[in-house]
Motif scaffolding. Sequence first.
Motif, PDB file in Angstrom:
ATOM      1  N   GLY A  28       0.795  -1.223   0.000  1.00 36.89           N
ATOM      2  CA  GLY A  28       0.000   0.000   0.000  1.00 36.89           C
ATOM      3  C   GLY A  28       0.825   1.269   0.000  1.00 36.89           C
ATOM      4  N   SER A  29       2.161   1.120   0.053  1.00 39.15           N
ATOM      5  CA  SER A  29       3.021   2.309   0.164  1.00 39.15           C
ATOM      6  C   SER A  29       3.938   2.451  -1.031  1.00 39.15           C
ATOM      7  CB  SER A  29       3.839   2.251   1.453  1.00 39.15           C
ATOM      8  OG  SER A  29       4.790   1.205   1.405  1.00 39.15           O
ATOM      9  N   VAL A  30       4.530   3.659  -1.110  1.00 34.33           N
ATOM     10  CA  VAL A  30       5.535   3.949  -2.137  1.00 34.33           C
ATOM     11  C   VAL A  30       6.719   4.628  -1.464  1.00 34.33           C
ATOM     12  CG1 VAL A  30       3.847   4.166  -3.996  1.00 34.33           C
ATOM     13  CG2 VAL A  30       4.506   6.184  -2.699  1.00 34.33           C
ATOM     14  N   LEU A  31       7.878   4.488  -2.079  1.00 34.66           N
ATOM     15  CA  LEU A  31       9.085   5.147  -1.583  1.00 34.66           C
ATOM     16  C   LEU A  31       9.289   6.426  -2.383  1.00 34.66           C
ATOM     17  CD1 LEU A  31      11.719   5.136   0.146  1.00 34.66           C
ATOM     18  CD2 LEU A  31      12.809   3.913  -1.758  1.00 34.66           C
ATOM     19  N   ILE A  32       9.439   7.530  -1.676  1.00 29.11           N
ATOM     20  CA  ILE A  32       9.621   8.835  -2.303  1.00 29.11           C
ATOM     21  C   ILE A  32      11.042   9.330  -2.069  1.00 29.11           C
ATOM     22  CG2 ILE A  32       8.856  11.242  -2.362  1.00 29.11           C
ATOM     23  CD1 ILE A  32       6.763   9.230  -3.351  1.00 29.11           C
ATOM     24  N   ARG A  33      11.695   9.736  -3.159  1.00 27.53           N
ATOM     25  CA  ARG A  33      12.967  10.451  -3.031  1.00 27.53           C
ATOM     26  C   ARG A  33      12.620  11.933  -2.967  1.00 27.53           C
ATOM     27  NH1 ARG A  33      16.083  12.661  -7.011  1.00 27.53           N
ATOM     28  NH2 ARG A  33      15.095  11.361  -8.624  1.00 27.53           N
ATOM     29  N   VAL A  34      12.777  12.512  -1.797  1.00 23.51           N
ATOM     30  CA  VAL A  34      12.318  13.879  -1.562  1.00 23.51           C
ATOM     31  C   VAL A  34      13.127  14.855  -2.414  1.00 23.51           C
ATOM     32  CG1 VAL A  34      11.971  15.698   0.170  1.00 23.51           C
ATOM     33  CG2 VAL A  34      11.606  13.285   0.785  1.00 23.51           C
ATOM     34  N   ALA A  35      12.395  15.776  -3.080  1.00 25.35           N
ATOM     35  CA  ALA A  35      13.041  16.767  -3.934  1.00 25.35           C
ATOM     36  C   ALA A  35      13.001  18.160  -3.319  1.00 25.35           C
ATOM     37  CB  ALA A  35      12.372  16.792  -5.309  1.00 25.35           C
ATOM     38  N   ALA A  36      11.928  18.461  -2.583  1.00 28.10           N
ATOM     39  CA  ALA A  36      11.779  19.778  -1.969  1.00 28.10           C
ATOM     40  C   ALA A  36      10.862  19.653  -0.768  1.00 28.10           C
ATOM     41  CB  ALA A  36      11.219  20.794  -2.965  1.00 28.10           C
ATOM     42  N   SER A  37      11.281  20.268   0.342  1.00 30.08           N
ATOM     43  CA  SER A  37      10.512  20.172   1.586  1.00 30.08           C
ATOM     44  C   SER A  37      10.494  21.530   2.266  1.00 30.08           C
ATOM     45  CB  SER A  37      11.136  19.117   2.507  1.00 30.08           C
ATOM     46  OG  SER A  37      10.340  18.899   3.656  1.00 30.08           O
ATOM     47  N   GLY A  38       9.309  22.094   2.446  1.00 28.09           N
ATOM     48  CA  GLY A  38       9.181  23.419   3.028  1.00 28.09           C
ATOM     49  C   GLY A  38       9.114  23.389   4.545  1.00 28.09           C
ATOM     50  N   ILE A  39       9.675  24.422   5.162  1.00 30.21           N
ATOM     51  CA  ILE A  39       9.541  24.594   6.612  1.00 30.21           C
ATOM     52  C   ILE A  39       8.291  25.416   6.868  1.00 30.21           C
ATOM     53  CG2 ILE A  39      10.614  25.451   8.723  1.00 30.21           C
ATOM     54  CD1 ILE A  39      13.325  25.156   7.428  1.00 30.21           C
ATOM     55  N   CYS A  40       7.497  24.978   7.840  1.00 27.76           N
ATOM     56  CA  CYS A  40       6.183  25.565   8.095  1.00 27.76           C
ATOM     57  C   CYS A  40       6.083  26.041   9.540  1.00 27.76           C
ATOM     58  CB  CYS A  40       5.112  24.509   7.805  1.00 27.76           C
ATOM     59  SG  CYS A  40       3.444  24.932   8.329  1.00 27.76           S
ATOM     60  N   GLY A  41       5.145  26.964   9.781  1.00 28.59           N
ATOM     61  CA  GLY A  41       4.905  27.417  11.143  1.00 28.59           C
ATOM     62  C   GLY A  41       4.550  26.284  12.078  1.00 28.59           C
ATOM     63  N   THR A  42       3.901  25.247  11.535  1.00 29.09           N
ATOM     64  CA  THR A  42       3.579  24.080  12.359  1.00 29.09           C
ATOM     65  C   THR A  42       4.854  23.426  12.887  1.00 29.09           C
ATOM     66  OG1 THR A  42       1.502  23.652  11.207  1.00 29.09           O
ATOM     67  CG2 THR A  42       2.496  21.789  12.361  1.00 29.09           C
ATOM     68  N   ASP A  43       5.913  23.432  12.088  1.00 25.55           N
ATOM     69  CA  ASP A  43       7.186  22.858  12.536  1.00 25.55           C
ATOM     70  C   ASP A  43       7.726  23.622  13.749  1.00 25.55           C
ATOM     71  OD1 ASP A  43       7.298  20.920  10.445  1.00 25.55           O
ATOM     72  OD2 ASP A  43       7.977  22.481   9.076  1.00 25.55           O
ATOM     73  N   LEU A  44       7.515  24.938  13.749  1.00 23.41           N
ATOM     74  CA  LEU A  44       7.942  25.734  14.897  1.00 23.41           C
ATOM     75  C   LEU A  44       7.102  25.408  16.127  1.00 23.41           C
ATOM     76  CD1 LEU A  44       9.813  27.929  15.981  1.00 23.41           C
ATOM     77  CD2 LEU A  44       8.182  29.644  15.178  1.00 23.41           C
ATOM     78  N   HIS A  45       5.802  25.230  15.935  1.00 24.05           N
ATOM     79  CA  HIS A  45       4.936  24.826  17.049  1.00 24.05           C
ATOM     80  C   HIS A  45       5.376  23.469  17.603  1.00 24.05           C
ATOM     81  CE1 HIS A  45       1.957  28.011  17.132  1.00 24.05           C
ATOM     82  NE2 HIS A  45       1.795  27.926  15.820  1.00 24.05           N
ATOM     83  N   ILE A  46       5.718  22.540  16.693  1.00 19.47           N
ATOM     84  CA  ILE A  46       6.206  21.231  17.131  1.00 19.47           C
ATOM     85  C   ILE A  46       7.477  21.397  17.945  1.00 19.47           C
ATOM     86  CG2 ILE A  46       7.203  19.034  16.347  1.00 19.47           C
ATOM     87  CD1 ILE A  46       5.328  19.241  13.900  1.00 19.47           C
ATOM     88  N   CYS A  47       8.401  22.190  17.435  1.00 18.53           N
ATOM     89  CA  CYS A  47       9.678  22.431  18.101  1.00 18.53           C
ATOM     90  C   CYS A  47       9.475  22.937  19.529  1.00 18.53           C
ATOM     91  CB  CYS A  47      10.500  23.417  17.291  1.00 18.53           C
ATOM     92  SG  CYS A  47      12.051  23.932  18.046  1.00 18.53           S
ATOM     93  N   LYS A  48       8.519  23.838  19.706  1.00 19.83           N
ATOM     94  CA  LYS A  48       8.265  24.449  21.013  1.00 19.83           C
ATOM     95  C   LYS A  48       7.398  23.583  21.918  1.00 19.83           C
ATOM     96  CE  LYS A  48       8.631  29.265  19.434  1.00 19.83           C
ATOM     97  NZ  LYS A  48       7.890  30.560  19.284  1.00 19.83           N
ATOM     98  N   GLY A  49       6.966  22.423  21.431  1.00 17.97           N
ATOM     99  CA  GLY A  49       6.098  21.562  22.231  1.00 17.97           C
ATOM    100  C   GLY A  49       4.665  22.050  22.283  1.00 17.97           C
ATOM    101  N   GLU A  50       4.249  22.807  21.251  1.00 19.84           N
ATOM    102  CA  GLU A  50       2.918  23.415  21.227  1.00 19.84           C
ATOM    103  C   GLU A  50       1.941  22.669  20.323  1.00 19.84           C
ATOM    104  OE1 GLU A  50       4.701  27.954  21.899  1.00 19.84           O
ATOM    105  OE2 GLU A  50       3.763  27.407  19.991  1.00 19.84           O
ATOM    106  N   THR A  51       2.347  21.491  19.865  1.00 15.47           N
ATOM    107  CA  THR A  51       1.465  20.655  19.052  1.00 15.47           C
ATOM    108  C   THR A  51       1.207  19.371  19.825  1.00 15.47           C
ATOM    109  OG1 THR A  51       2.443  21.580  17.029  1.00 15.47           O
ATOM    110  CG2 THR A  51       1.159  19.549  16.789  1.00 15.47           C
ATOM    111  N   PRO A  52       0.092  19.300  20.568  1.00 15.98           N
ATOM    112  CA  PRO A  52      -0.124  18.184  21.497  1.00 15.98           C
ATOM    113  C   PRO A  52      -0.067  16.802  20.855  1.00 15.98           C
ATOM    114  CG  PRO A  52      -1.700  19.946  21.913  1.00 15.98           C
ATOM    115  CD  PRO A  52      -0.978  20.301  20.653  1.00 15.98           C
ATOM    116  N   HIS A  53      -0.468  16.687  19.586  1.00 16.26           N
ATOM    117  CA  HIS A  53      -0.512  15.365  18.968  1.00 16.26           C
ATOM    118  C   HIS A  53       0.789  14.988  18.259  1.00 16.26           C
ATOM    119  CE1 HIS A  53      -1.864  18.347  16.023  1.00 16.26           C
ATOM    120  NE2 HIS A  53      -1.463  17.544  15.064  1.00 16.26           N
ATOM    121  N   ALA A  54       1.793  15.870  18.282  1.00 15.80           N
ATOM    122  CA  ALA A  54       3.070  15.544  17.643  1.00 15.80           C
ATOM    123  C   ALA A  54       3.803  14.455  18.424  1.00 15.80           C
ATOM    124  CB  ALA A  54       3.940  16.792  17.537  1.00 15.80           C
TER     125      ALA A  54
END
Length: 335
Positions: A28-54
């Motif tokens: 059911g899955s595929v392997l992706i060779r990542v080409a571009a990945s954006g940094i998002c405000g959610t990543d900052l919330h995760i970093c600060k421990g502000e995303t309870p479900h992370a």
Amino acid sequence: MDSQLVASWETVGSISMVSKPKSTLTAGSVLIRVAASGICGTDLHICKGETPHATHNVTIGHEFSGYVEAIHASTSTSAKLGDLVCIDPNVPCHKCTFCRTQKYHLCPHLWCIGVTCDGGMAKHVVVPASSIYVATGISPEVASLAEPLSCVVHAVDTGCVKSGDRVLVIGAGPIGLMVTALCANGGAHVTVAELNKMRRTAATEFGASEVTERVDIGGDPVEGYGFDVVFECVGLAATMGQALECARAGGTVVWVGVARPDALVSVSPFTVYRRELTIKSTYTNPFGMERAVRILLDNKVNWASLITHTFALTEFDAAWDVFTQNSGLKVCIKP
């Protein structure tokens, strides 16, 4: 087992470059060779421990594109090896009451690539085949914008913007600029409020009719002053409250920005009653990815201009510094 360098949330307050085993390709899955990945405000919330479900020790990266490198023998997909695809990171259970009533984004068992399970801030990632959308015809960097744009598609739908509406967008980061572009292209008169001069300039390029540092609606909302629809795209309690003040009688306020879990907004029930305000919020991107890919392929907007900085994955620390200093718009990692 092979390992790879990834950007991972190891401790509250930092994202670390660590080595992790590569994920295993399963049915059911595929392997992706990542080409571009954006940094998002959610990543900052995760970093600060502000995303309870992370999930602790998760590889971040939920806004990404890449090339299909392998397909499990038992996986059914129309994608082919070598196809450029963008990824919907939200994977619902398909069994709960929300999934069965076309509200799968509210699924309590939702898992999110880059938040609850390892994401695209790595060279390779395994994802469900159902999460990929072929994006042939655009660059990998632009394709990585599909996920945030799909969230904006949902936000603009939620606002029920009509041609000729007076729209206010508070905040001209990537999300605010995307909201601006979609509303303006739909015939709305868009005003953007933003403190940063560079972002105000970008707002004009994305279709804003007016830009300002401070909003002055010019009179009493009950008398018709203010805006038909207000989008708050900052995620602060102060600007969420300001959004309510700027909506004219009969207006709609859409809280798009993600606030801290402990943030509170003071609301006057009488004001809401007297002005018959509608207050809405948006959560993720239900049924938005395919539409977002079509919008990107249409290329009516210079979406690539949202990406102001690109870095190699080995330069992630420098990329994170640029992102947290708000010295650009979208910061993109190219593993």
